[in-house]
Write a protein that holds these residues in place. Sequence first.
Motif, short mmCIF file in Angstrom:
data_model
loop_
_atom_site.label_atom_id
_atom_site.label_comp_id
_atom_site.label_asym_id
_atom_site.label_seq_id
_atom_site.Cartn_x
_atom_site.Cartn_y
_atom_site.Cartn_z
N VAL A 1 0.87 -1.17 0.00
CA VAL A 1 0.00 0.00 0.00
C VAL A 1 0.91 1.22 0.00
CG1 VAL A 1 -1.78 1.26 1.27
CG2 VAL A 1 -1.77 -1.25 1.29
N GLY A 2 0.69 2.07 -0.93
CA GLY A 2 1.53 3.26 -1.02
C GLY A 2 0.71 4.53 -1.09
N THR A 3 1.33 5.58 -0.67
CA THR A 3 0.69 6.90 -0.77
C THR A 3 1.67 7.83 -1.49
OG1 THR A 3 1.58 7.59 1.38
CG2 THR A 3 -0.61 6.57 1.34
#
Length: 54
Positions: free
Chosen positions: A51-53
């Motif tokens: 999960v990346g932002t």
Amino acid sequence: MWRSNPIVGLMVSDLTADHQAAVRRTPDGMLRDRRDDEGRAAPAARLDIGVGTT
């Protein structure tokens, strides 16, 4: 499995009967190797989720 999955059926259609038998035995051996002292096997597949932002 290859009777229910047409892609797998295409992949193994050219195999000899001996080779097809070996393909069927392989998962059995893999499960046998993973069994515990009581003969139970718990197949598992590693799944990595990132999960990346920004």
